[in-house]
Design a protein around this motif. Structure first.
Motif, PDB file in Angstrom:
ATOM      1  N   GLY A 258      10.695  42.365  32.712  1.00  0.00           N
ATOM      2  CA  GLY A 258      11.767  42.883  31.864  1.00  0.00           C
ATOM      3  C   GLY A 258      12.983  43.316  32.668  1.00  0.00           C
ATOM      4  N   ILE A 259      12.745  44.063  33.743  1.00  0.00           N
ATOM      5  CA  ILE A 259      13.860  44.523  34.572  1.00  0.00           C
ATOM      6  C   ILE A 259      14.534  43.340  35.258  1.00  0.00           C
ATOM      7  N   ALA A 260      13.743  42.393  35.773  1.00  0.00           N
ATOM      8  CA  ALA A 260      14.313  41.228  36.441  1.00  0.00           C
ATOM      9  C   ALA A 260      15.121  40.366  35.471  1.00  0.00           C
ATOM     10  N   SER A 261      14.705  40.302  34.217  1.00  0.00           N
ATOM     11  CA  SER A 261      15.463  39.544  33.215  1.00  0.00           C
ATOM     12  C   SER A 261      16.831  40.155  32.980  1.00  0.00           C
ATOM     13  N   VAL A 262      16.880  41.479  32.936  1.00  0.00           N
ATOM     14  CA  VAL A 262      18.172  42.158  32.793  1.00  0.00           C
ATOM     15  C   VAL A 262      19.044  41.872  34.014  1.00  0.00           C
ATOM     16  N   GLY A 263      18.446  41.915  35.206  1.00  0.00           N
ATOM     17  CA  GLY A 263      19.200  41.611  36.425  1.00  0.00           C
ATOM     18  C   GLY A 263      19.729  40.193  36.434  1.00  0.00           C
ATOM     19  N   ALA A 264      18.906  39.244  35.981  1.00  0.00           N
ATOM     20  CA  ALA A 264      19.355  37.848  35.929  1.00  0.00           C
ATOM     21  C   ALA A 264      20.487  37.676  34.922  1.00  0.00           C
ATOM     22  N   ALA A 265      20.396  38.387  33.800  1.00  0.00           N
ATOM     23  CA  ALA A 265      21.459  38.300  32.797  1.00  0.00           C
ATOM     24  C   ALA A 265      22.770  38.876  33.339  1.00  0.00           C
ATOM     25  N   VAL A 266      22.691  39.993  34.039  1.00  0.00           N
ATOM     26  CA  VAL A 266      23.901  40.602  34.610  1.00  0.00           C
ATOM     27  C   VAL A 266      24.496  39.687  35.678  1.00  0.00           C
ATOM     28  N   ALA A 267      23.635  39.123  36.546  1.00  0.00           N
ATOM     29  CA  ALA A 267      24.151  38.208  37.572  1.00  0.00           C
ATOM     30  C   ALA A 267      24.737  36.951  36.931  1.00  0.00           C
ATOM     31  N   GLY A 268      24.102  36.441  35.880  1.00  0.00           N
ATOM     32  CA  GLY A 268      24.632  35.271  35.174  1.00  0.00           C
ATOM     33  C   GLY A 268      25.971  35.554  34.530  1.00  0.00           C
TER      34      GLY A 268
ATOM     35  N   THR B 188      31.904  35.097  34.520  1.00  0.00           N
ATOM     36  CA  THR B 188      33.198  35.793  34.527  1.00  0.00           C
ATOM     37  C   THR B 188      33.826  35.835  35.915  1.00  0.00           C
ATOM     38  N   VAL B 189      33.190  35.195  36.879  1.00  0.00           N
ATOM     39  CA  VAL B 189      33.644  35.173  38.270  1.00  0.00           C
ATOM     40  C   VAL B 189      33.880  36.602  38.762  1.00  0.00           C
ATOM     41  N   SER B 190      32.858  37.425  38.611  1.00  0.00           N
ATOM     42  CA  SER B 190      32.933  38.824  39.032  1.00  0.00           C
ATOM     43  C   SER B 190      31.882  39.089  40.108  1.00  0.00           C
ATOM     44  N   GLY B 191      32.349  39.329  41.299  1.00  0.00           N
ATOM     45  CA  GLY B 191      31.450  39.637  42.412  1.00  0.00           C
ATOM     46  C   GLY B 191      30.687  40.932  42.195  1.00  0.00           C
ATOM     47  N   VAL B 192      31.317  41.873  41.507  1.00  0.00           N
ATOM     48  CA  VAL B 192      30.668  43.156  41.237  1.00  0.00           C
ATOM     49  C   VAL B 192      29.453  42.957  40.327  1.00  0.00           C
ATOM     50  N   LEU B 193      29.602  42.143  39.275  1.00  0.00           N
ATOM     51  CA  LEU B 193      28.477  41.892  38.374  1.00  0.00           C
ATOM     52  C   LEU B 193      27.373  41.094  39.065  1.00  0.00           C
ATOM     53  N   ILE B 194      27.754  40.136  39.903  1.00  0.00           N
ATOM     54  CA  ILE B 194      26.746  39.371  40.635  1.00  0.00           C
ATOM     55  C   ILE B 194      25.952  40.298  41.554  1.00  0.00           C
ATOM     56  N   ALA B 195      26.652  41.147  42.291  1.00  0.00           N
ATOM     57  CA  ALA B 195      25.975  42.097  43.186  1.00  0.00           C
ATOM     58  C   ALA B 195      25.129  43.081  42.386  1.00  0.00           C
ATOM     59  N   GLY B 196      25.646  43.519  41.238  1.00  0.00           N
ATOM     60  CA  GLY B 196      24.869  44.425  40.390  1.00  0.00           C
ATOM     61  C   GLY B 196      23.595  43.776  39.882  1.00  0.00           C
ATOM     62  N   GLY B 197      23.685  42.504  39.471  1.00  0.00           N
ATOM     63  CA  GLY B 197      22.510  41.779  39.008  1.00  0.00           C
ATOM     64  C   GLY B 197      21.484  41.606  40.111  1.00  0.00           C
ATOM     65  N   LEU B 198      21.945  41.315  41.317  1.00  0.00           N
ATOM     66  CA  LEU B 198      21.028  41.193  42.448  1.00  0.00           C
ATOM     67  C   LEU B 198      20.387  42.539  42.778  1.00  0.00           C
ATOM     68  N   ALA B 199      21.159  43.617  42.678  1.00  0.00           N
ATOM     69  CA  ALA B 199      20.604  44.959  42.928  1.00  0.00           C
ATOM     70  C   ALA B 199      19.540  45.307  41.886  1.00  0.00           C
ATOM     71  N   ILE B 200      19.780  44.937  40.642  1.00  0.00           N
ATOM     72  CA  ILE B 200      18.779  45.176  39.598  1.00  0.00           C
ATOM     73  C   ILE B 200      17.521  44.357  39.895  1.00  0.00           C
ATOM     74  N   GLY B 201      17.679  43.159  40.441  1.00  0.00           N
ATOM     75  CA  GLY B 201      16.532  42.347  40.838  1.00  0.00           C
ATOM     76  C   GLY B 201      15.708  43.014  41.933  1.00  0.00           C
ATOM     77  N   VAL B 202      16.370  43.637  42.887  1.00  0.00           N
ATOM     78  CA  VAL B 202      15.663  44.372  43.945  1.00  0.00           C
ATOM     79  C   VAL B 202      14.925  45.571  43.354  1.00  0.00           C
TER      80      VAL B 202
END
Length: 127
Positions: free
Chosen positions: A19-29, A34-48
Protein backbone atom coordinates in the motif's frame (compact mmCIF):
# COMPACT_ATOMS: atom_id res chain seq x y z
CA UNK A 1 -8.33 -20.17 9.16
CA UNK A 2 -7.59 -19.54 5.52
CA UNK A 3 -9.91 -20.77 2.79
CA UNK A 4 -6.93 -21.57 0.54
CA UNK A 5 -5.40 -25.03 0.21
CA UNK A 6 -1.84 -23.70 0.23
CA UNK A 7 0.12 -20.84 1.77
CA UNK A 8 -0.14 -17.70 -0.39
CA UNK A 9 2.09 -15.74 1.95
CA UNK A 10 -0.32 -12.82 2.37
CA UNK A 11 0.79 -10.98 5.51
CA UNK A 12 0.20 -7.69 7.27
CA UNK A 13 3.76 -6.65 6.37
CA UNK A 14 3.11 -7.44 2.71
CA UNK A 15 -0.18 -5.59 2.51
CA UNK A 16 1.03 -2.50 4.36
CA UNK A 17 4.28 -2.36 2.38
CA UNK A 18 2.45 -2.74 -0.91
CA UNK A 19 0.00 0.00 0.00
CA UNK A 20 2.72 2.48 0.93
CA UNK A 21 4.82 1.57 -2.12
CA UNK A 22 1.78 2.08 -4.37
CA UNK A 23 1.36 5.60 -3.03
CA UNK A 24 5.07 6.23 -3.63
CA UNK A 25 4.82 4.94 -7.20
CA UNK A 26 1.80 7.15 -7.84
CA UNK A 27 3.61 10.23 -6.50
CA UNK A 28 6.72 9.45 -8.56
CA UNK A 29 4.55 8.84 -11.64
CA UNK A 30 2.82 12.15 -11.11
CA UNK A 31 6.25 13.74 -10.88
CA UNK A 32 7.25 12.22 -14.22
CA UNK A 33 4.03 13.43 -15.86
CA UNK A 34 4.39 16.96 -14.48
CA UNK A 35 8.18 17.02 -14.92
CA UNK A 36 8.67 17.74 -11.22
CA UNK A 37 11.89 16.58 -9.63
CA UNK A 38 10.45 17.25 -6.19
CA UNK A 39 7.55 14.83 -6.75
CA UNK A 40 9.86 12.20 -8.23
CA UNK A 41 12.18 12.46 -5.22
CA UNK A 42 9.18 12.42 -2.88
CA UNK A 43 7.83 9.27 -4.53
CA UNK A 44 11.21 7.57 -4.22
CA UNK A 45 11.42 8.61 -0.56
CA UNK A 46 7.98 7.11 0.07
CA UNK A 47 9.26 3.91 -1.58
CA UNK A 48 12.17 3.79 0.87
CA UNK A 49 9.73 4.32 3.75
CA UNK A 50 7.66 1.40 2.42
CA UNK A 51 10.76 -0.79 2.43
CA UNK A 52 11.68 0.16 6.00
CA UNK A 53 8.11 -0.27 7.32
CA UNK A 54 7.80 -3.68 5.65
CA UNK A 55 11.15 -4.76 7.11
CA UNK A 56 10.19 -3.60 10.60
CA UNK A 57 6.84 -5.41 10.42
CA UNK A 58 8.57 -8.56 9.17
CA UNK A 59 11.00 -8.51 12.08
CA UNK A 60 8.11 -7.92 14.50
CA UNK A 61 6.49 -11.15 13.31
CA UNK A 62 3.89 -9.74 10.92
CA UNK A 63 5.71 -11.02 7.84
CA UNK A 64 6.74 -14.41 6.51
CA UNK A 65 10.05 -16.05 5.81
CA UNK A 66 10.81 -18.11 2.71
CA UNK A 67 9.08 -21.47 2.46
CA UNK A 68 5.86 -22.80 3.91
CA UNK A 69 4.48 -21.74 7.26
CA UNK A 70 2.57 -24.00 9.62
CA UNK A 71 -1.08 -24.26 8.54
CA UNK A 72 -2.25 -22.42 11.67
CA UNK A 73 -0.30 -19.34 10.46
CA UNK A 74 -1.69 -19.22 6.90
CA UNK A 75 -4.12 -16.40 7.66
CA UNK A 76 -2.83 -12.97 6.70
CA UNK A 77 -3.39 -11.62 10.23
CA UNK A 78 -1.44 -14.43 11.95
CA UNK A 79 1.91 -13.64 13.52
CA UNK A 80 4.95 -15.66 12.53
CA UNK A 81 6.17 -17.85 15.38
CA UNK A 82 9.66 -18.18 13.85
CA UNK A 83 10.30 -14.41 13.69
CA UNK A 84 12.09 -13.98 17.05
CA UNK A 85 14.88 -16.36 16.01
CA UNK A 86 14.98 -15.26 12.40
CA UNK A 87 14.37 -17.23 9.24
CA UNK A 88 17.24 -19.37 8.00
CA UNK A 89 17.25 -18.20 4.35
CA UNK A 90 15.83 -14.70 4.85
CA UNK A 91 17.92 -11.71 3.74
CA UNK A 92 15.87 -9.32 5.88
CA UNK A 93 16.54 -11.39 9.00
CA UNK A 94 20.26 -11.69 8.22
CA UNK A 95 20.52 -7.91 7.75
CA UNK A 96 19.00 -7.54 11.23
CA UNK A 97 21.47 -10.03 12.73
CA UNK A 98 19.01 -12.92 12.86
CA UNK A 99 18.71 -16.16 10.94
CA UNK A 100 21.72 -18.06 9.56
CA UNK A 101 24.63 -17.97 11.99
CA UNK A 102 22.64 -16.20 14.69
CA UNK A 103 21.51 -17.90 17.85
CA UNK A 104 18.05 -19.18 16.99
CA UNK A 105 15.17 -18.93 19.46
CA UNK A 106 13.05 -22.07 19.27
CA UNK A 107 9.36 -21.30 19.81
CA UNK A 108 7.69 -23.43 22.46
CA UNK A 109 4.66 -25.19 21.04
CA UNK A 110 1.95 -26.63 23.29
CA UNK A 111 2.02 -30.40 23.66
CA UNK A 112 -0.68 -32.44 21.99
CA UNK A 113 -3.07 -33.98 24.50
CA UNK A 114 -3.52 -37.71 24.53
CA UNK A 115 -6.44 -38.80 22.36
CA UNK A 116 -6.58 -35.42 20.58
CA UNK A 117 -6.47 -35.67 16.76
CA UNK A 118 -3.43 -34.23 15.04
CA UNK A 119 -5.16 -31.66 12.83
CA UNK A 120 -2.07 -29.86 11.51
CA UNK A 121 -0.37 -33.02 10.21
CA UNK A 122 -3.60 -34.15 8.57
CA UNK A 123 -3.94 -30.81 6.80
CA UNK A 124 -0.32 -30.94 5.60
CA UNK A 125 -0.85 -34.32 3.96
CA UNK A 126 -3.45 -32.77 1.61
CA UNK A 127 -0.72 -31.05 -0.43
Amino acid sequence: MSAHQYDHGHTVAGWVGTGIASVGAAVAGLGVCTVSGVLIAGGLAIGVVALLVTWALHLAGWGKGPGLRPRAEWGWRARDSAAPGGHEECLACRLAGRGRGARAVVPVMPAQREGEPETVAAADSVR
